[in-house]
Write an enzyme that holds these catalytic residues in place. Structure first.
Site, short mmCIF file in Angstrom:
data_model
loop_
_atom_site.label_atom_id
_atom_site.label_comp_id
_atom_site.label_asym_id
_atom_site.label_seq_id
_atom_site.Cartn_x
_atom_site.Cartn_y
_atom_site.Cartn_z
NE ARG A 1 52.55 51.95 24.54
CZ ARG A 1 53.41 53.04 23.74
NH1 ARG A 1 53.75 54.44 23.68
NH2 ARG A 1 54.48 51.81 22.68
CD GLU B 1 55.38 51.90 18.42
OE1 GLU B 1 54.58 52.38 17.48
OE2 GLU B 1 55.56 51.68 19.60
CB CYS C 1 58.46 54.10 17.08
SG CYS C 1 58.19 54.73 18.84
CD GLU D 1 61.48 53.46 13.26
OE1 GLU D 1 60.49 54.09 13.78
OE2 GLU D 1 60.83 52.51 12.68
#
Length: 501
Positions: A179, A274, A308, A404
């Protein structure tokens, strides 16, 4: 899976027991050459057995500097390569990845632990970035026109930003590196990749595959360089201090992202981040519960929850709460947890540290009033196993939903009022992904538009797509990956004012 074997001359003289016939020819890839680094050992475990797969001699600061030097030396020629030629090379990488998809998937499962089905899906997704950006490589922005005052013409063109430092995470070892590499190469940038210490082998495999394609195309060495290391801070500091590094693209925790942004500020390095997520999964009173459960299984348990974009907290309306919990619990209890290569649906956590961290968070949640409603059985013995777990009775402001989770734990929060639910969903500093289930599409979209989130799945449990802009709001990051925006992140705008009279 192919038999394990040992290749003579493997890095640091340590047997490498990765599956198949491929083995790394070195721990560091710089200027087209494989060699051992001069830093500390990078020890790669099989999370399903807790056994060592490989020990690589990682990079030190001199190796990292050499990689950036090599990328700079190759930069001018690669930037001058015709966009159509770059496009053809990226397309060839896409095809090469598909031709070797089984090998890549087995390698991902070996070092990451995820199920083979998840790994195969990841390879398909990872390869797609090369196809998508092969098509974008020939579509750089530009413009030409008459200046409003007359007398000049304005020419605007896009140019590669320069040497790009790419820092990737362990949870999607193929997709996270492609990516970043694919749009960078499409834009005309050369790169230095810092792969995760937990899963460097997949990055090394992909680098070798790209290098083979580049060599066949007659390109010079140094376009793609890889520097695994057990000292991530050293690599980041060295790259950001290098005078030729003009871009950093990082995927990882918000904590590390803050550090890198502060370092990037010293030289005003173009930055894409990110970062962490805390995705809410909303099930309204008029949702299709069966569809919501099916989506929840994907959003929560893909890659064992180590994503994520994974659903982190389930906001379920009281009217459908019991039905949702019952059906969700049945699906969770039936999950097959085991070694990824065996056909299991859920593999181990990536490390003992990751497993223990999840256990601590769940124990604290139970002490705070949550109830363990359901768990799936896990294998006994070695391996970093944590059972897929459903928690009920969770308060909307409980500690477990403020951070998270990065694991297979699903906390369910009951709500009565949509306004209060939206306030709770927005109460975190993270805003990467979210999910909304409602039979009324217009209502679902109205809820989604009020969520402070960069990507929202409406009546589906998956948001990632190479053709769509991936990224978040608030402390979940800066910029976007994928889509047109993914290539723009590696381009600078240049304007020429041309005398015309």
């Amino acid at each position: 899976m192919s038999p394990h074997s040992t290749r003579p001359g493997t890095p640091h003289g340590t047997p490498v027991t990765v599956p198949g016939s491929w083995h790394p020819r070195g721990a560091v890839f710089v200027a087209g050459q494989w060699r051992d680094g001069h830093g500390g050992d990078v020890v790669v475990d099989d999370p399903a057995t807790a056994q060592v797969l490989a020990t690589l001699k990682g990079a030190d600061a001199a190796d990292v500097t050499a990689a950036a030097d090599a990328a700079q030396a190759a930069g001018a020629a690669w930037a001058a390569t015709a966009p159509r030629r770059r496009s053809e090379i990226l397309r060839a990488v896409f095809e090469a990845m598909h031709a070797r998809s089984d090998e890549i998937a087995e390698l991902i499962t070996a070092e990451n632990g995820k199920s083979l089905a998840d790994s195969l899906a990841e390879v398909t997704y990872a390869a797609e970035f090369f196809r998508w950006f092969s098509e974008e490589a020939v579509r750089t922005h530009g413009g030409f026109g008459v200046a409003p005052a007359g007398g000049t013409r304005t020419l605007v063109q896009s140019r590669p930003v320069g040497v790009a430092a790419l820092v990737t995470p362990w949870n999607f070892p193929a997709a996270m590196v492609t990516r970043k590499i694919a749009p960078a190469l499409a834009a005309g940038c050369t790169v230095v990749v810092k792969p995760p210490a937990e899963t460097p082998l997949t990055s090394l495999f992909i680098a070798e595959l790209i290098d083979d394609v580049l060599r066949d195309a007659g390109m010079e060495a140094g376009i793609v360089n890889v520097v695994p290391s057990d000292d991530s801070a050293m690599v980041g500091t060295t790259l950001l201090a290098h005078p030729d590094v003009r871009k950093i693209s990082f995927t990882g925790s918000t904590r590390v992202g803050r550090i890198l942004l502060a370092q990037a500020a010293e030289r005003i390095v173009n930055s894409s981040m990110e970062l962490g997520g805390n995705a809410p999964f909303v099930v309204t009173d008029t949702a299709d519960v069966d569809a919501a459960v099916a989506g929840a299984m994907i959003a929560k348990f893909r890659n064992g929850g180590q994503a994520c974009t994974a659903a982190n907290r389930f906001h379920v309306h009281r009217d459908v709460h019991d039905e949702f919990v019952e059906k969700f619990a049945a699906r969770i209890a039936a999950l097959n947890v085991g070694p990824g290569a065996s056909g299991a649906e859920i593999g181990p956590m990536v490390s003992a540290k990751a497993r223990d961290s999840i256990a601590e968070v769940v124990d604290a949640a139970v002490a705070d009033g949550a109830r363990i409603h359901t768990t799936a059985p896990v294998p006994e013995g070695a391996g970093y196993w944590y059972p897929p777990t459903l928690l009920t009775g969770v308060s909307p402001d409980a500690a477990i939903v403020q951070h998270e989770l990065f694991g297979p734990v699903a906390p369910v929060i009951v709500f009565d009022d949509v306004e209060e639910m939206i306030a709770h969903a927005n109460s975190t500093e993270m805003g990467l992904a979210g999910y909304v289930y409602d039979r009324d599409l217009a209502r679902a979209m109205r809820i989604a538009e009020r969520l402070e989130i960069g990507m929202i799945g409406i009546n589906r449990g998956l948001v990632s797509d190479p053709a769509a802009p991936f990224g978040g709001t608030k402390q979940s990051g800066l910029g976007r990956e994928g889509a047109r925006e993914g290539m723009d992140a590696f381009l600078e705008t240049q304007y020429l004012s041309i005398a015309w009279e």
